[in-house]
Design a protein around this motif. Sequence first.
Motif, PDB file in Angstrom:
ATOM      1  N   THR A 259       0.838  -1.199   0.000  1.00  0.00           N
ATOM      2  CA  THR A 259       0.000   0.000   0.000  1.00  0.00           C
ATOM      3  C   THR A 259       0.874   1.252   0.000  1.00  0.00           C
ATOM      4  O   THR A 259       2.047   1.205   0.345  1.00  0.00           O
ATOM      5  CB  THR A 259      -0.945   0.022   1.216  1.00  0.00           C
ATOM      6  OG1 THR A 259      -1.810   1.146   1.110  1.00  0.00           O
ATOM      7  CG2 THR A 259      -0.187   0.095   2.515  1.00  0.00           C
TER       8      THR A 259
ATOM      9  N   GLU B 208      -3.267   2.987   6.675  1.00  0.00           N
ATOM     10  CA  GLU B 208      -3.633   1.585   6.479  1.00  0.00           C
ATOM     11  C   GLU B 208      -2.511   0.681   6.985  1.00  0.00           C
ATOM     12  O   GLU B 208      -2.745  -0.292   7.688  1.00  0.00           O
ATOM     13  CB  GLU B 208      -3.833   1.373   4.974  1.00  0.00           C
ATOM     14  CG  GLU B 208      -4.681   0.204   4.590  1.00  0.00           C
ATOM     15  CD  GLU B 208      -5.078   0.316   3.128  1.00  0.00           C
ATOM     16  OE1 GLU B 208      -5.953   1.145   2.821  1.00  0.00           O
ATOM     17  OE2 GLU B 208      -4.490  -0.390   2.296  1.00  0.00           O
TER      18      GLU B 208
ATOM     19  N   ASP C 111      -0.698   3.851   1.486  1.00  0.00           N
ATOM     20  CA  ASP C 111      -1.479   4.548   2.502  1.00  0.00           C
ATOM     21  C   ASP C 111      -0.890   4.236   3.870  1.00  0.00           C
ATOM     22  O   ASP C 111      -1.032   3.141   4.399  1.00  0.00           O
ATOM     23  CB  ASP C 111      -2.932   4.057   2.398  1.00  0.00           C
ATOM     24  CG  ASP C 111      -3.847   4.763   3.387  1.00  0.00           C
ATOM     25  OD1 ASP C 111      -3.352   5.205   4.443  1.00  0.00           O
ATOM     26  OD2 ASP C 111      -5.046   4.852   3.107  1.00  0.00           O
TER      27      ASP C 111
END
Lengths: 363, 259
Positions: free
Chosen positions: A197, A202, A199
């Motif tokens: 990811t 996250e 992010d």
Amino acid sequence: MTGAGRGASVSLSNLERRYDRVAAVAGVSLDILSGEFLTLLGPSGSGKSTTLMMIAGFETPTGGDIAIDGKSVVAMPPYRRNIGMVFQNYALFPHLTAADNIGFPLKQRGVGKAEREKLVREALALMQLPDHGERYPRQLSGGQQQRVALARAIVFKPRLLLMDEPLGALDKQLRENLQLEMRRLHAELGITFIYVTHDQEEALTMSDRIAVMNGGLVAQVGRPEDLYDRPGSRFVASFLGESNFLPAIVRGVEDDIVVAECEGSIVRALCPGRPATGEKVMLTTRPERIRFADGAFASTAPQNRLSVTVTEAVFAGERCRYMLQARDGTAMVLKEPSSAAIRRRAVGERTEIAWSVADTILV
Amino acid sequence: MTVARALPAMLVGLILLFLALPIVVVMVVSFSSATYLTFPPPAFGLRWYSVYFGSDDWLRSTWLSLWVAAAVVVLATLLGTLAALGIARLPKALRVLASALILSPLIVPVIVVAIGIYYAFARYGLVGTPAGLIFAHTCLAVPFVVTSVNASLAGIDPRLEQAALSLGATPIGAFFQITLPLIRPGVLVGALFAFITSFDELVVALFISGSGAVTLPRRMWDDLLYQIEPTIAAVSTLTIVLTVVLMGCAHLLGKRAAA
């Protein structure tokens, strides 16, 4: 389906993928433990997806080795690696129903029809989609498609699950629900997860460990709280969460604490090495770990202090965000939990801020 | 409706009429009772259809055209689909070059292609044989298959094949279970175009059908040259009906592919 030892261990040694002269992955060494939830986190072009594709077998390394449970898989085609994979945008087969999508890997393995139907039913139930088996992917919502993709990737009980930004296309609320669901699933299955990811939130929420990647290399590996509290480089400090950077000059070292001069004040920071006196260094601290230290707090405030001017004040609901300017012009950010009982600062106000030595890192 | 809006509609109607009228004339003439081509017919009857169905020559040519077209469908669909799959995997520069080469029979004037084929085939004794016709028509039909399969392939996420492999399908298994079902509408449309291309083809047939393999369009041509009678209108009407039915199928398949 639970139990330790069900997960595969993955060992990347000096893994490399070059395109002509450009290295997408430039020598990654990483040991992923059995049953671990490891996230490869990095900006686009950092090599995280290429690394994942090499583990899956869709990219061939130009150097180094990938071993799963101690055995090199570099020469093994993807369909023999027995690795579950969840793709960005799901990659569900549009001409097959949800049940047939989930049954696909079982069919490839010669599982009989009755057994297949039973396992598919179980997988649908596990994903809380018991009545959606006969639907086609286009008849399912994004979150449901994601669950079907996940069910398809684990129904054949692989010991390793790879996920390539699987939540990227979903809205925030759904993403947060699925993050928790994935954690639950990871605990329930006991298999190794490798998750890619960009992010950082996250990554921090879900992972046992995070490998932060940049420029085709692993910048730092560690538990989320370790990476967040003790970033090893300026890149990690700024990519994982928000950070303030303060240029400083080393004035001395006391045990493992560096004493430095910064914006005309003396500031102390944690430091693993021993920088020389007079060396120019960069100190970093998190915006939410700084407090205003005037008025009633002045006497109890932590050790590191600076005089600043408020240059911008933004009320953002759960917290207030202030832009500050230190005496020598360095810009800083301070985040304060909002409360009707706390006086809001006005732009142009001159004040003191303070933060702990434990929250100050030399990078 | 105002005049300003009615005018374009009328213009479009006139253009469509202009395009369709020749076909209508042929169809009307086919039901003529006269012994020569004349419009409007003095009276109507099925006389020329019975001539057609009673003539060994016409029926032989019809069967030849049908089975040559069927063979072309098989060959061109197989080759065209494989070519489209291969081209999709090429690097971009090569892909453009390969596409241009495969599409060249559509761009080069048919008469030039026909002359080339005639000289090449004469050397190997393929002139005047059904095999020669099949090979020549396949060359003309492959571009249509490649184009329509290509369009189908463009709409498919390449990760679907990766997903199939990651789930344990072999490359061949992934092709038959995932890729082929998804490009099937494109393959079928290509096959229909291949059929029509061969079944309607005249120019190449003029050169290479000789006297041993006279296709239906070739016999119609000969008939028109040597004896002008309405049989040709009856044959035309039958081929028009067949073509319209096939185009209708292609259209429906195309719609299903787009859905």
